[in-house]
Design an enzyme around this catalytic site. Sequence first.
Site, short mmCIF file in Angstrom:
data_model
loop_
_atom_site.label_atom_id
_atom_site.label_comp_id
_atom_site.label_asym_id
_atom_site.label_seq_id
_atom_site.Cartn_x
_atom_site.Cartn_y
_atom_site.Cartn_z
CG HIS A 186 5.65 0.24 -16.10
ND1 HIS A 186 5.35 -0.58 -15.05
CD2 HIS A 186 5.95 1.43 -15.55
CE1 HIS A 186 5.46 0.09 -13.92
NE2 HIS A 186 5.83 1.31 -14.20
NE ARG B 222 3.40 -1.19 -9.70
CZ ARG B 222 4.29 -0.24 -9.98
NH1 ARG B 222 4.03 0.70 -10.87
NH2 ARG B 222 5.48 -0.24 -9.42
CD GLN C 72 3.66 -3.42 -16.18
OE1 GLN C 72 2.92 -2.47 -16.06
NE2 GLN C 72 4.92 -3.36 -15.84
CG ASN D 15 10.59 6.00 -10.60
OD1 ASN D 15 9.92 6.13 -9.57
ND2 ASN D 15 10.76 4.82 -11.18
P1 NDP Z 1 4.39 7.71 -2.08
O1 NDP Z 1 4.63 6.67 -1.06
O2 NDP Z 1 5.06 9.02 -1.93
O3 NDP Z 1 2.84 8.01 -2.17
C1 NDP Z 1 1.86 7.04 -2.10
C2 NDP Z 1 0.63 7.68 -1.55
O4 NDP Z 1 -0.46 6.77 -1.72
C3 NDP Z 1 0.74 8.00 -0.07
O5 NDP Z 1 0.37 9.36 0.12
C4 NDP Z 1 -0.28 7.06 0.53
O6 NDP Z 1 -0.98 7.59 1.58
C5 NDP Z 1 -1.27 6.92 -0.60
N1 NDP Z 1 -2.16 5.77 -0.41
C6 NDP Z 1 -1.85 4.50 -0.11
N2 NDP Z 1 -2.97 3.76 -0.02
C7 NDP Z 1 -4.00 4.59 -0.26
C8 NDP Z 1 -5.40 4.41 -0.29
N3 NDP Z 1 -5.95 3.22 -0.02
N4 NDP Z 1 -6.17 5.46 -0.57
C9 NDP Z 1 -5.61 6.68 -0.80
N5 NDP Z 1 -4.28 6.92 -0.78
C10 NDP Z 1 -3.49 5.88 -0.51
O7 NDP Z 1 4.75 7.05 -3.49
P2 NDP Z 1 4.91 7.72 -4.91
O8 NDP Z 1 3.97 8.86 -5.03
O9 NDP Z 1 6.34 7.95 -5.21
O10 NDP Z 1 4.44 6.50 -5.82
C11 NDP Z 1 3.10 6.02 -5.77
C12 NDP Z 1 2.94 4.79 -6.63
O11 NDP Z 1 3.11 5.12 -7.99
C13 NDP Z 1 3.96 3.68 -6.38
O12 NDP Z 1 3.62 2.88 -5.27
C14 NDP Z 1 3.89 2.92 -7.68
O13 NDP Z 1 2.85 1.97 -7.64
C15 NDP Z 1 3.55 3.99 -8.70
N6 NDP Z 1 4.73 4.33 -9.49
C16 NDP Z 1 4.70 4.13 -10.84
C17 NDP Z 1 5.80 4.36 -11.61
C18 NDP Z 1 5.76 4.18 -13.10
O14 NDP Z 1 6.82 4.10 -13.73
N7 NDP Z 1 4.60 4.14 -13.71
C19 NDP Z 1 7.07 4.80 -11.03
C20 NDP Z 1 6.96 5.12 -9.61
C21 NDP Z 1 5.85 4.84 -8.89
P3 NDP Z 1 -0.48 7.63 3.06
O15 NDP Z 1 0.97 7.36 3.06
O16 NDP Z 1 -0.87 9.03 3.41
O17 NDP Z 1 -1.26 6.58 3.77
#
Ligand code: NDP
Length: 402
Positions: A333, A285, A314, A147
């Site tokens: 959400h 989140r 939630q 998603n």
């Molecule tokens: P991805 O795993 O593709 O992306 C997450 C990114 O966050 C990675 O690039 C990672 O960096 C980065 N990251 C992690 N920790 C840090 C930090 N401390 N500082 C900066 N960047 C950081 O996941 P998605 O993009 O698909 O999803 C991200 C989040 O969105 C999910 O974990 C979830 O919490 C939320 N989400 C919400 C939804 C909703 O319905 N509202 C649905 C789907 C997701 P790197 O890997 O480069 O370390």
Amino acid sequence: MAKIICVLYDDPVDGYPKTYARDGLPKIDHYPGGQTFPSPKAIDFQPGTLLGSVSGELGLRKYVESLGHTFVVTADKDGPDSVFEKELHDAEIVISQPFWPAYLTAERITKASRLKLALTAGIGSDHVDLQAAINRGITVAEVTYCNSISVSEHVVMMILGLVRNYIPSYQWVVKGGWNIADCVARSYDVEGMHVGTVAAGRIGLAVLRRLKPFDMYLHYHDRHRLPDTVEKELNVTWHDTVEDMVKVCDVVTINCPLHPETENLFNEKMLSKMKRGAYLVNTARGKICDRDAVARALESGQLAGYAGDVWFPQPAPKDHPWRTMPHHGMTPHISGTSLSAQARYAAGTREILECWFEGRPIREEYLIVDGGKLAGAGAHSYSTGNATAGSEEAERFKNDLR
Ligand code: NDP
């Protein structure tokens, strides 16, 4: 034979739909970048129908029961008297969704002595105490990418909604007014604004790509840099720290997972470093932002608007300040659970279950915790520790309704 508990959100108040607004879903065959869609051997649902609510059962019952397993589906997830807590003690698998999270705290994990797999039908497994899962050797998996594009669309909608003052203008129409000045006294164009994403993973990058045609200046902060070619293509500026990025941005969007490193990242101090009158959109989140500091920043004018669809806990209690603070554009959400997204995460959940029961490896990109450590996507994007503390408060929503 295994017992599987599947915690899903309630059906619509008017009952499970008999008809739908559209007759199907567009055909898309892979994610951007080439990751393939979920590929279970079969599905027992119609894509485009409501799968994420209790009666939808993620389309899993026929499959799970055909293998002789017990399948318990419930929305009753909070408090010691809940169905979830009562059924947990002998469950092998818990399936939950971030939209209506069955919080798997350390206490609950201790009670669930047979639990082996915590499966997130969606993305974001912070409702599971990952440290406790690591300690117990429980596998945590989610349907990576299912998603991400859905959320990126929601982020763009919310940015435009806030900056252009859409919701209050809509409300004037519903009230029977024609109050142009009231509507536009807080309305701007995004063109020429600076927008920055905290994290440029699947969602963050998709947001940047979608905002580029609006002629905004693009910024990001991430622990890993995007490939040089992508930075050039988007003309996006990388910032070494979140602080450096927020100082120059008119709009900030949060797209990182919740884990100990990001919990409370947007506290009073970070909000004070943002430009006065900036907009903040958080679909990542709730716990990444300090609840009361956000409300205060809106009241003081430090933030011109806040929107998102993620709360903590939630469901949010009725008196949660984000329901009533000024200039907000909150939804429950929902961004990652459009009917389009549901078809993908239901298929991905089925794929993971098929792997589990057939003793085949779960795709690496779906793993968060495995073999007593962060694994796969989890090893890349999370840090060890627990971010579920305080989730017991979700029971208050139940109490509010009594
Ligand atoms: P991805 O795993 O593709 O992306 C997450 C990114 O966050 C990675 O690039 C990672 O960096 C980065 N990251 C992690 N920790 C840090 C930090 N401390 N500082 C900066 N960047 C950081 O996941 P998605 O993009 O698909 O999803 C991200 C989040 O969105 C999910 O974990 C979830 O919490 C939320 N989400 C919400 C939804 C909703 O319905 N509202 C649905 C789907 C997701 P790197 O890997 O480069 O370390």
